[in-house]
Write an enzyme that holds these catalytic residues in place. Structure first.
Site, PDB file in Angstrom:
ATOM      1  N   SER A   9      -1.685  -4.895  -0.727  1.00 38.82           N
ATOM      2  CA  SER A   9      -1.988  -4.755  -2.276  1.00 38.82           C
ATOM      3  C   SER A   9      -1.118  -5.650  -2.876  1.00 38.82           C
ATOM      4  CB  SER A   9      -1.780  -3.278  -2.807  1.00 38.82           C
ATOM      5  OG  SER A   9      -1.695  -3.448  -4.282  1.00 38.82           O
ATOM      6  N   HIS A  34      -5.903  -6.800  -0.845  1.00 35.12           N
ATOM      7  CA  HIS A  34      -6.475  -5.693  -1.647  1.00 35.12           C
ATOM      8  C   HIS A  34      -6.171  -5.944  -3.256  1.00 35.12           C
ATOM      9  CE1 HIS A  34      -7.499  -1.414  -2.415  1.00 35.12           C
ATOM     10  NE2 HIS A  34      -6.321  -1.382  -3.163  1.00 35.12           N
ATOM     11  N   MET A  38      -6.950  -2.508 -12.769  1.00 38.36           N
ATOM     12  CA  MET A  38      -6.816  -1.039 -13.555  1.00 38.36           C
ATOM     13  C   MET A  38      -6.947  -1.493 -15.275  1.00 38.36           C
ATOM     14  SD  MET A  38      -3.181   0.219 -12.129  1.00 38.36           S
ATOM     15  CE  MET A  38      -2.881   0.175 -10.336  1.00 38.36           C
ATOM     16  N   HIS A  67     -10.470  -3.072  -5.732  1.00 38.38           N
ATOM     17  CA  HIS A  67     -10.510  -1.545  -6.077  1.00 38.38           C
ATOM     18  C   HIS A  67     -10.247  -1.444  -7.573  1.00 38.38           C
ATOM     19  CE1 HIS A  67      -7.569   2.133  -5.662  1.00 38.38           C
ATOM     20  NE2 HIS A  67      -8.977   2.414  -6.105  1.00 38.38           N
ATOM     21  N   MET A  69     -10.327   0.491 -10.473  1.00 41.86           N
ATOM     22  CA  MET A  69      -9.617   1.801 -11.311  1.00 41.86           C
ATOM     23  C   MET A  69      -9.990   1.494 -12.693  1.00 41.86           C
ATOM     24  SD  MET A  69      -6.237   2.106  -8.848  1.00 41.86           S
ATOM     25  CE  MET A  69      -6.273   0.453  -8.325  1.00 41.86           C
ATOM     26  N   MET A 138      -7.501   7.999  -1.638  1.00 46.26           N
ATOM     27  CA  MET A 138      -6.216   7.881  -2.441  1.00 46.26           C
ATOM     28  C   MET A 138      -5.089   8.652  -1.882  1.00 46.26           C
ATOM     29  SD  MET A 138      -6.651   5.058  -4.151  1.00 46.26           S
ATOM     30  CE  MET A 138      -5.142   5.210  -5.165  1.00 46.26           C
ATOM     31  N   GLY A 143      -2.810   4.403 -10.055  1.00 42.85           N
ATOM     32  CA  GLY A 143      -2.272   3.785 -11.448  1.00 42.85           C
ATOM     33  C   GLY A 143      -1.003   3.040 -11.300  1.00 42.85           C
ATOM     34  N   GLY A 145       1.928   1.352  -8.104  1.00 41.27           N
ATOM     35  CA  GLY A 145       2.503   0.868  -6.911  1.00 41.27           C
ATOM     36  C   GLY A 145       3.718   1.584  -6.892  1.00 41.27           C
ATOM     37  N   GLY A 146       4.145   1.827  -5.608  1.00 39.75           N
ATOM     38  CA  GLY A 146       5.474   2.454  -5.253  1.00 39.75           C
ATOM     39  C   GLY A 146       5.842   3.877  -5.329  1.00 39.75           C
ATOM     40  N   ASP A 176      -4.749   4.479   0.867  1.00 44.37           N
ATOM     41  CA  ASP A 176      -4.298   3.536  -0.119  1.00 44.37           C
ATOM     42  C   ASP A 176      -3.116   4.574  -1.096  1.00 44.37           C
ATOM     43  OD1 ASP A 176      -3.369   1.905  -2.233  1.00 44.37           O
ATOM     44  OD2 ASP A 176      -5.272   1.945  -3.131  1.00 44.37           O
ATOM     45  N   GLY A 177      -1.715   4.145  -0.792  1.00 44.50           N
ATOM     46  CA  GLY A 177      -0.885   4.627  -1.779  1.00 44.50           C
ATOM     47  C   GLY A 177       0.230   5.477  -0.973  1.00 44.50           C
ATOM     48  N   GLY A 178       1.612   4.784  -1.145  1.00 42.24           N
ATOM     49  CA  GLY A 178       2.742   5.337  -0.491  1.00 42.24           C
ATOM     50  C   GLY A 178       2.910   5.211   1.066  1.00 42.24           C
ATOM     51  N   GLY A 198       1.230  -1.763  -0.537  1.00 44.27           N
ATOM     52  CA  GLY A 198       1.518  -2.662  -1.606  1.00 44.27           C
ATOM     53  C   GLY A 198       3.421  -2.937  -1.698  1.00 44.27           C
ATOM     54  N   SER A 199       4.015  -1.888  -1.970  1.00 43.54           N
ATOM     55  CA  SER A 199       5.548  -2.134  -1.927  1.00 43.54           C
ATOM     56  C   SER A 199       6.105  -2.140  -0.680  1.00 43.54           C
ATOM     57  CB  SER A 199       5.984  -1.002  -2.691  1.00 43.54           C
ATOM     58  OG  SER A 199       5.742   0.305  -2.365  1.00 43.54           O
TER      59      SER A 199
END
Ligand code: DX5
Ligand code: ZN
Length: 221
Positions: A9, A34, A38, A67, A69, A138, A143, A145-146, A176-178, A198-199
Site C-alpha cells: 500500500s 494497492h 480516502m 481501494h 474508502m 479489513m 482510515g 496506515g500503521g 488489509d491492515g496491520g 503498507g507500513s
C-alpha cells in the site's frame, strides 16, 4: 500457498517520490500496487485522487488495486478507471446498491471488489459474492496506515474463504491492515490470497525489497 500475492500500500510511501517507490515495489516482486483512496467523509483522512493514480500509472506494469474508502463511490469509479485503475474495490458500508456499483466497475473494464470493515459481517456479501473478483476483509478500521492488527477478525477471514469455496466462486480474498512479517502466516492459513501491507513495506527501517522479502519469508514462500 505459493500463489499468495503481495500488494504494497503506497499510503505509507514517500509521496514526494511516489513514482520511484512504486518502481521499487514492482522491481522487488510485488504483485499489485494497492492505492488507498480516502475522502474525509467515509473515513476522516483525505488521501489520493485520480490524478495521483494517473501519475503513478507509467511507473509500473503491475495492476493498480484501488481501494475506495469514500461515500458514493459510484461517482468516482469512471475517473479512477480512466486514470489507470485495474482493480476497483468499494466498501459495503458506503454503497446502498452494491450490485450496481460492481457492474459499473466491470462494464468499465476493471475487476470489481467489495470491502468489509471489521464490524461488518461476512453475510452482507451473500447477494453479490458470486459476481465479485475480489473480497477485501479489513483487519483494521479503515482510515490510516500503521494501526494494530485486529485479531478478532480472523474467524471472518476463514468464513469468507469457506463462502468462496462452498459456492465455487472465483473471488480473490484480500486482507488489509496491520499485517507484518510475524502475523502474515496466520492470515494465509485463514485463507487469504492477497496480502496488503503498507507500513511493513514502506518504512525507515529497511528497503522495500528487504521488507517484501521478509513478508514472503513470513508466509513461508
Ligand atoms: C487502511 C488502508 C490500508 C493501510 C494499510 O485504511 O486501507 O491499506 O494502508 O497500512 P498498514 O499495513 O500499515 O496497516
Ligand atoms: Zn487499503
Amino acid at each position: 500457498m505459493g500463489s499468495v500475492k503481495l500488494a504494497p500500500s503506497i499510503l505509507s510511501a514517500d509521496f514526494a517520490r511516489l513514482g520511484e517507490q512504486v518502481r521499487e515495489a514492482s522491481e522487488a516482486g510485488a504483485d499489485y500496487i494497492h492505492v488507498d483512496v480516502m475522502d474525509g467523509r467515509f473515513v476522516p483522512n483525505l488521501t489520493i485522487g485520480p490524478l495521483v493514480v494517473a501519475a503513478i500509472r507509467p511507473h509500473t506494469s503491475l495492476p493498480l488495486d484501488v481501494h475506495l474508502m469514500v461515500v458514493e463511490p459510484e461517482h468516482l469509479i469512471r475517473d479512477f478507471v480512466s486514470a489507470g485503475a485495474d482493480k476497483v474495490t468499494v466498501h459495503q458500508e458506503a454503497v446502498p446498491e452494491l450490485r450496481r456499483a460492481v457492474h459499473l466497475i466491470k462494464e468499465l473494464g476493471a475487476t470489481a471488489g467489495v470491502a468489509i470493515s471489521p464490524d461488518t459481517p461476512a453475510s452482507t456479501l451473500d447477494e453479490v459474492i458470486a459476481d465479485l473478483d475480489l473480497v477485501l476483509v479489513m483487519t483494521v478500521n479503515p482510515g490510516y496506515g500503521g494501526q494494530p492488527f485486529i485479531s478478532s477478525v480472523l474467524p471472518k477471514v476463514r468464513r469468507v474463504r469457506e463462502m468462496i469455496e462452498a459456492g465455487g466462486f472465483t473471488a480473490e480474498l484480500e486482507v488489509d491492515g496491520g499485517i507484518k512479517k510475524d502475523n502474515v502466516a496466520t492470515l494465509v492459513e485463514a485463507g487469504a490470497d492477497v496480502i496488503v501491507a503498507g507500513s511493513a513495506v514502506f518504512n525507515d527501517r529497511s528497503s522495500v525489497a528487504v521488507a517484501l522479502g521478509e513478508l514472503r519469508k513470513g508466509i513461508g514462500a
